[in-house]
Design a protein around this motif. Structure first.
Motif, PDB file in Angstrom:
ATOM      1  N   LYS A 132       0.873  -1.177   0.000  1.00  0.00           N
ATOM      2  CA  LYS A 132       0.000   0.000   0.000  1.00  0.00           C
ATOM      3  C   LYS A 132       0.907   1.223   0.000  1.00  0.00           C
ATOM      4  O   LYS A 132       2.095   1.125   0.351  1.00  0.00           O
ATOM      5  CB  LYS A 132      -0.913   0.022   1.243  1.00  0.00           C
ATOM      6  CG  LYS A 132      -1.878  -1.131   1.335  1.00  0.00           C
ATOM      7  CD  LYS A 132      -2.517  -1.236   2.708  1.00  0.00           C
ATOM      8  CE  LYS A 132      -3.460  -0.095   3.008  1.00  0.00           C
ATOM      9  NZ  LYS A 132      -4.182  -0.293   4.289  1.00  0.00           N
ATOM     10  N   ASP A 133       0.385   2.376  -0.378  1.00  0.00           N
ATOM     11  CA  ASP A 133       1.174   3.605  -0.298  1.00  0.00           C
ATOM     12  C   ASP A 133       1.448   3.933   1.170  1.00  0.00           C
ATOM     13  O   ASP A 133       0.554   3.836   2.022  1.00  0.00           O
ATOM     14  CB  ASP A 133       0.429   4.765  -0.958  1.00  0.00           C
ATOM     15  CG  ASP A 133       0.374   4.622  -2.475  1.00  0.00           C
ATOM     16  OD1 ASP A 133       1.023   3.706  -3.007  1.00  0.00           O
ATOM     17  OD2 ASP A 133      -0.335   5.416  -3.123  1.00  0.00           O
ATOM     18  N   ILE A 134       2.698   4.326   1.466  1.00  0.00           N
ATOM     19  CA  ILE A 134       3.121   4.622   2.835  1.00  0.00           C
ATOM     20  C   ILE A 134       3.763   6.006   2.860  1.00  0.00           C
ATOM     21  O   ILE A 134       4.621   6.318   2.036  1.00  0.00           O
ATOM     22  CB  ILE A 134       4.124   3.563   3.341  1.00  0.00           C
ATOM     23  CG1 ILE A 134       3.499   2.151   3.244  1.00  0.00           C
ATOM     24  CG2 ILE A 134       4.557   3.859   4.764  1.00  0.00           C
ATOM     25  CD1 ILE A 134       4.473   1.039   3.580  1.00  0.00           C
ATOM     26  N   GLN A 135       3.347   6.825   3.805  1.00  0.00           N
ATOM     27  CA  GLN A 135       3.781   8.218   3.836  1.00  0.00           C
ATOM     28  C   GLN A 135       5.221   8.393   4.315  1.00  0.00           C
ATOM     29  O   GLN A 135       5.949   9.228   3.806  1.00  0.00           O
ATOM     30  CB  GLN A 135       2.842   9.030   4.745  1.00  0.00           C
ATOM     31  CG  GLN A 135       1.390   9.048   4.280  1.00  0.00           C
ATOM     32  CD  GLN A 135       1.238   9.607   2.876  1.00  0.00           C
ATOM     33  OE1 GLN A 135       1.771  10.662   2.564  1.00  0.00           O
ATOM     34  NE2 GLN A 135       0.518   8.879   2.028  1.00  0.00           N
ATOM     35  N   SER A 136       5.636   7.612   5.317  1.00  0.00           N
ATOM     36  CA  SER A 136       6.977   7.803   5.878  1.00  0.00           C
ATOM     37  C   SER A 136       7.517   6.471   6.390  1.00  0.00           C
ATOM     38  O   SER A 136       6.762   5.495   6.538  1.00  0.00           O
ATOM     39  CB  SER A 136       6.942   8.817   7.031  1.00  0.00           C
ATOM     40  OG  SER A 136       6.213   8.298   8.138  1.00  0.00           O
ATOM     41  N   PHE A 137       8.809   6.440   6.681  1.00  0.00           N
ATOM     42  CA  PHE A 137       9.449   5.222   7.169  1.00  0.00           C
ATOM     43  C   PHE A 137       8.827   4.769   8.482  1.00  0.00           C
ATOM     44  O   PHE A 137       8.656   3.566   8.726  1.00  0.00           O
ATOM     45  CB  PHE A 137      10.950   5.469   7.345  1.00  0.00           C
ATOM     46  CG  PHE A 137      11.746   4.231   7.612  1.00  0.00           C
ATOM     47  CD1 PHE A 137      12.119   3.387   6.573  1.00  0.00           C
ATOM     48  CD2 PHE A 137      12.135   3.903   8.902  1.00  0.00           C
ATOM     49  CE1 PHE A 137      12.859   2.232   6.820  1.00  0.00           C
ATOM     50  CE2 PHE A 137      12.882   2.754   9.155  1.00  0.00           C
ATOM     51  CZ  PHE A 137      13.232   1.922   8.113  1.00  0.00           C
ATOM     52  N   SER A 138       8.463   5.717   9.339  1.00  0.00           N
ATOM     53  CA  SER A 138       7.878   5.374  10.647  1.00  0.00           C
ATOM     54  C   SER A 138       6.458   4.834  10.523  1.00  0.00           C
ATOM     55  O   SER A 138       5.912   4.307  11.495  1.00  0.00           O
ATOM     56  CB  SER A 138       7.892   6.595  11.571  1.00  0.00           C
ATOM     57  OG  SER A 138       7.107   7.646  11.013  1.00  0.00           O
ATOM     58  N   ASP A 139       5.844   4.969   9.353  1.00  0.00           N
ATOM     59  CA  ASP A 139       4.477   4.472   9.154  1.00  0.00           C
ATOM     60  C   ASP A 139       4.439   3.030   8.651  1.00  0.00           C
ATOM     61  O   ASP A 139       3.355   2.463   8.478  1.00  0.00           O
ATOM     62  CB  ASP A 139       3.736   5.355   8.141  1.00  0.00           C
ATOM     63  CG  ASP A 139       3.450   6.743   8.680  1.00  0.00           C
ATOM     64  OD1 ASP A 139       3.253   6.866   9.905  1.00  0.00           O
ATOM     65  OD2 ASP A 139       3.427   7.706   7.888  1.00  0.00           O
ATOM     66  N   VAL A 140       5.598   2.429   8.402  1.00  0.00           N
ATOM     67  CA  VAL A 140       5.623   1.046   7.912  1.00  0.00           C
ATOM     68  C   VAL A 140       5.083   0.120   8.997  1.00  0.00           C
ATOM     69  O   VAL A 140       5.494   0.188  10.162  1.00  0.00           O
ATOM     70  CB  VAL A 140       7.053   0.629   7.517  1.00  0.00           C
ATOM     71  CG1 VAL A 140       7.085  -0.853   7.119  1.00  0.00           C
ATOM     72  CG2 VAL A 140       7.572   1.499   6.378  1.00  0.00           C
ATOM     73  N   ARG A 141       4.169  -0.772   8.610  1.00  0.00           N
ATOM     74  CA  ARG A 141       3.575  -1.731   9.539  1.00  0.00           C
ATOM     75  C   ARG A 141       3.614  -3.128   8.935  1.00  0.00           C
ATOM     76  O   ARG A 141       3.174  -3.340   7.804  1.00  0.00           O
ATOM     77  CB  ARG A 141       2.129  -1.361   9.871  1.00  0.00           C
ATOM     78  CG  ARG A 141       1.952  -0.036  10.603  1.00  0.00           C
ATOM     79  CD  ARG A 141       2.473  -0.115  12.034  1.00  0.00           C
ATOM     80  NE  ARG A 141       2.247   1.132  12.756  1.00  0.00           N
ATOM     81  CZ  ARG A 141       3.081   2.168  12.767  1.00  0.00           C
ATOM     82  NH1 ARG A 141       4.209   2.108  12.054  1.00  0.00           N
ATOM     83  NH2 ARG A 141       2.798   3.246  13.453  1.00  0.00           N
ATOM     84  N   ILE A 142       4.146  -4.079   9.693  1.00  0.00           N
ATOM     85  CA  ILE A 142       4.138  -5.476   9.298  1.00  0.00           C
ATOM     86  C   ILE A 142       3.349  -6.256  10.352  1.00  0.00           C
ATOM     87  O   ILE A 142       2.935  -5.682  11.364  1.00  0.00           O
ATOM     88  CB  ILE A 142       5.569  -6.042   9.183  1.00  0.00           C
ATOM     89  CG1 ILE A 142       6.300  -5.928  10.540  1.00  0.00           C
ATOM     90  CG2 ILE A 142       6.348  -5.323   8.090  1.00  0.00           C
ATOM     91  CD1 ILE A 142       7.688  -6.546  10.552  1.00  0.00           C
ATOM     92  N   SER A 143       3.128  -7.528  10.133  1.00  0.00           N
ATOM     93  CA  SER A 143       2.440  -8.354  11.127  1.00  0.00           C
ATOM     94  C   SER A 143       3.429  -9.290  11.795  1.00  0.00           C
ATOM     95  O   SER A 143       4.196  -9.968  11.124  1.00  0.00           O
ATOM     96  CB  SER A 143       1.317  -9.159  10.469  1.00  0.00           C
ATOM     97  OG  SER A 143       0.254  -8.315  10.092  1.00  0.00           O
ATOM     98  N   TYR A 144       3.393  -9.313  13.129  1.00  0.00           N
ATOM     99  CA  TYR A 144       4.267 -10.201  13.881  1.00  0.00           C
ATOM    100  C   TYR A 144       3.707 -11.620  13.969  1.00  0.00           C
ATOM    101  O   TYR A 144       4.458 -12.571  14.186  1.00  0.00           O
ATOM    102  CB  TYR A 144       4.460  -9.685  15.314  1.00  0.00           C
ATOM    103  CG  TYR A 144       5.147  -8.345  15.450  1.00  0.00           C
ATOM    104  CD1 TYR A 144       5.747  -7.716  14.360  1.00  0.00           C
ATOM    105  CD2 TYR A 144       5.212  -7.701  16.680  1.00  0.00           C
ATOM    106  CE1 TYR A 144       6.377  -6.487  14.501  1.00  0.00           C
ATOM    107  CE2 TYR A 144       5.843  -6.485  16.836  1.00  0.00           C
ATOM    108  CZ  TYR A 144       6.416  -5.876  15.745  1.00  0.00           C
ATOM    109  OH  TYR A 144       7.033  -4.656  15.899  1.00  0.00           O
ATOM    110  N   VAL A 145       2.381 -11.748  13.867  1.00  0.00           N
ATOM    111  CA  VAL A 145       1.714 -13.044  14.023  1.00  0.00           C
ATOM    112  C   VAL A 145       0.694 -13.221  12.910  1.00  0.00           C
ATOM    113  O   VAL A 145       0.329 -12.271  12.216  1.00  0.00           O
ATOM    114  CB  VAL A 145       1.018 -13.152  15.398  1.00  0.00           C
ATOM    115  CG1 VAL A 145       2.025 -13.066  16.529  1.00  0.00           C
ATOM    116  CG2 VAL A 145      -0.057 -12.071  15.554  1.00  0.00           C
TER     117      VAL A 145
END
Length: 529
Positions: A250-263
C-alpha cells in the motif's frame, strides 16, 4: 507526500546480525546459506558436517568454509550440553551473539545501513533493541524457563557473559537511542535475561519460499517496524536465503508508518492478542483491534430486509476484539473510559449500508451472542492444539487423532449452520469458520466430494478475507493459489486461470521476480493455458 508506493522495496536483502537453523531442520537445510540439502549433495560427509558436533551441516565445501568461521561457539555449546538436552534455537543465537559482542561487534552491517531508506542513517546497535526485561521478570513461567536454560549453559557461556558484562560497564557508546541505565547490567544472569528478551521480542522466523519456517534471525534495521493486523498493515517481509526483504503493498507516507504483522492475523482475536501479549508484551491497538467502528464492520451481520444483501455493523463486541474499554451484557453497553452505560435500543442501532433500514433489536442481540460464543469455541479449539497459530493448521493428519479431528469438523459444521442465516458473507467469524472447515477437508484423503467441499468453503472464506485484508496482501494471494488448485482439480479451468492470474498479480507486487510462490503461480498458469 508518499515515500513508498505499492510494490516499492523498503528493505532490500538485509543480512542478519545473527541467525541459526532451527535444530529440527539442520539435516535438511544448510547452516550457512539456508538452502535445502539434497541427498546427492551429501556425498562427502566429512566436508559437509562438522566433525565435532555433527550438528551443523552444509550444502557445499564453500558454505562449510564460510560457515565454520561462525560455528565455533555453536560447536562448543552443542558438545558441552548434557545428553538428551533439547537444543533451542534461542540458545544457538545466544552463542552467536556473545561471539559478536565479545569482539565489540554490536552495530548493524554498513551495507544494511546505507541501503535502508530511513531518515536517520545512524547505525543501529544490538543494544538499541527493546528487551522488555522488566515484563519478563514479572512473567513467572518465562523466568522459570530462563533460569533452567541458564543452569544448563552456564558452564559454557558464563565466561563470555562476564566478558561482555565488563565491556558494557566501560563502553559509553553501546546505544545511540537508549539511556545508559538501560544498557547497564548487574550480573551475568541479568545480561542473559536481557539478551534472551531481545531475541524473544525482535527475532524473525526465517521462511523458505513456501513460507515454511527453517531458521531464526535477528535483523537490527527491520526490528524497528511496528505491528498491525489485517488491512491496517501495509508491508510484507520475505526471505531469499538469509536475506530479508520488505516491500510495501500500500502507499506509505513515511518510514515510521511502515507496519508489518508479527503473528498470523486471520485467527480468533483472543489468540492474536494472546500471542502478542505473551511474546511481545503489548496489546495491539491498531484500528482492526481497537477502533469500535472498524470492529463492528468486520463482524457485520446480514440485513433483515428480503433481497437487500447489505451489511449491518454489529455493535458491542467486547470479547471479539479483546477491548479493555468496552464491556457488554445483554442490551447494556458500558464504556469504561467514561464509565457510562448505554442501553442498546431500536433507536441507536446502525442502519444497513444499502437499504438504510435498521435490523430488529432481537436480531442484533442474537447475532452478538452467537458471535461471542463461536469466537470462544474457535479460541478453545486453537488452544487445545499443539500449534495455536491458526485453525487452518489444526486439520491435518499429523495433529491429533482422526476422532478428535472429526469432532472439530462437526463443531465447525454446527457453527456454520447457525452463522449462515445471521452473518454477512464478509463477516470475519464466518470466514474463519469456513476456512477452518475447508482446511480440514483438504487434509482428508483425496476424493472428489472432499475437494468440492474444500473449494466451496475456501471460496466463502475468501469473501471475508477480502474484507479483512488489503487487496494486495500476500495472504490473499496464497489463498487464491489454493483455490485455483482446487478449481483445476474440479475441472473448472477458466475459473482456475482467472483466480491464479489474480494471485500472480498480487505476488508481482509483493515478492521478488524469482520468488518460489510467484514461479509456482506462473507455472500453474502455463499449464492451464
Amino acid at each position: 507526500m508518499t515515500l513508498f508506493h505499492a510494490g516499492d522495496t523498503i528493505i532490500n536483502g538485509h543480512q542478519p546480525f545473527v541467525y541459526a537453523v532451527c535444530p529440527e531442520y539442520t539435516v535438511d537445510y544448510c547452516s550457512y546459506c539456508l538452502q535445502p540439502i539434497h541427498p546427492n549433495d551429501n556425498c562427502e560427509e566429512s566436508v559437509l558436517s562438522c566433525p565435532q558436533c555433527r550438528f551443523s551441516r552444509y550444502c557445499s565445501a564453500q558454505c562449510w568454509e564460510y560457515g565454520s568461521k561462525d560455528h565455533e561457539y555453536i560447536c562448543t555449546l552443542v558438545t558441552s550440553l548434557p545428553d538428551n538436552t533439547e537444543i533451542q534455537t534461542d540458545l544457538l543465537l545466544l552463542a552467536k551473539i556473545l561471539r559478536k559482542l565479545e569482539y565489540g561487534n554490536f552495530y548493524d552491517a554498513s551495507e544494511n545501513i546505507n541501503s535502508c531508506p530511513k531518515p536517520n542513517k545512524q547505525p543501529r546497535s544490538f543494544f538499541d533493541l527493546i528487551s522488555h526485561k522488566q515484563e519478563i521478570h514479572k512473567d513467572v513461567s518465562r523466568m522459570a524457563e530462563l533460569e533452567t536454560w541458564y543452569t544448563t549453559v552456564a558452564d559454557v557461556l558464563e565466561p563470555s557473559l562476564e566478558h561482555v558484562l565488563a565491556f558494557t560497564c566501560t563502553n559509553q557508546n553501546l546505544s545511540l537511542t537508549r539511556p545508559k541505565r538501560e544498557v547497564t547490567f548487574g550480573d551475568p544472569f541479568d545480561l542473559f535475561v536481557d539478551i534472551m528478551g531481545k531475541l524473544q521480542c525482535n527475532a524473525f522466523s526465517i521462511l523458505d519460499g513456501f513460507l515454511n519456517k527453517v531458521a531464526e534471525g535477528l535483523y537490527l534495521e527491520a526490528s524497528v517496524f511496528d505491528h498491525a493486523c489485517g488491512s491496517a498493515r501495509n508491508a510484507h517481509y520475505f526471505f531469499d536465503g538469509t536475506g530479508l526483504y520488505v516491500k510495501a503493498f500500500k502507499d506509505i507516507q513515511s518510514f515510521s508508518d511502515v507496519r508489518i504483522s508479527y503473528v498470523d492475523c486471520f485467527v480468533p482475536p483472543l489468540i492474536r492478542q494472546h500471542k502478542l501479549q505473551n511474546r511481545y508484551y503489548f496489546a495491539c491497538r491498531c484500528r482492526m483491534c481497537a477502533d469500535p467502528e472498524t470492529v463492528s464492520e468486520i463482524f457485520a451481520i446480514k440485513c433483515g430486509t428480503p433481497g437487500c444483501g447489505g451489511t449491518v455493523p454489529l455493535p458491542g463486541l467486547a470479547n471479539a476484539d479483546h477491548d479493555d474499554n468496552v464491556s457488554s451484557k445483554g442490551e447494556i453497553l458500558k464504556d469504561k473510559r467514561s464509565d457510562q452505560e448505554v442501553v442498546l435500543t431500536e433507536k441507536n442501532l446502525v442502519a444497513c449500508s444499502k437499504c438504510q433500514l435498521c435490523p430488529t433489536l432481537s436480531m442484533v442481540l442474537e447475532s452478538r451472542a452467537l458471535t461471542e460464543d463461536h469466537l470462544l469455541m474457535h479460541t478453545e479449539i486453537c488452544l487445545s492444539s499443539e500449534d495455536a497459530d491458526a485453525d487452518k493448521k489444526l486439520f491435518s493428519t499429523e495433529t491429533g487423532s482422526f476422532a478428535e479431528n472429526r469432532r472439530h469438523l462437526e463443531c465447525y459444521e454446527m457453527m456454520l449452520a447457525d452463522e449462515i442465516d445471521l452473518l454477512h458473507s464478509t463477516n470475519f467469524l464466518r470466514g474463519l469458520t469456513f476456512e477452518a472447515a475447508g482446511r480440514w477437508y483438504l487434509a482428508l484423503p483425496h476424493s472428489r466430494p472432499n475437494t468440492v467441499k474444500a473449494l466451496e468453503y475456501l471460496l466463502e472464506s475468501l469473501k471475508a478475507q477480502r474484507k479483512f485484508f488489503s487487496k494486495n496482501d500476500p495472504t490473499i494471494a496464497l489463498l487464491l493459489i489454493d483455490i485455483a488448485d482446487l478449481q483445476k482439480q474440479c475441472d473448472q479451468t477458466q475459473s482456475a486461470s482467472a483466480t491464479m492470474e489474480e494471485a500472480r498479480d498480487i505476488l508481482n507486487t509483493v515478492e521478488n521476480r524469482d520468488s518460489p510462490c510467484l514461479s509456482l503461480a506462473s507455472k500453474i498458469l502455463q499449464d492451464l493455458h
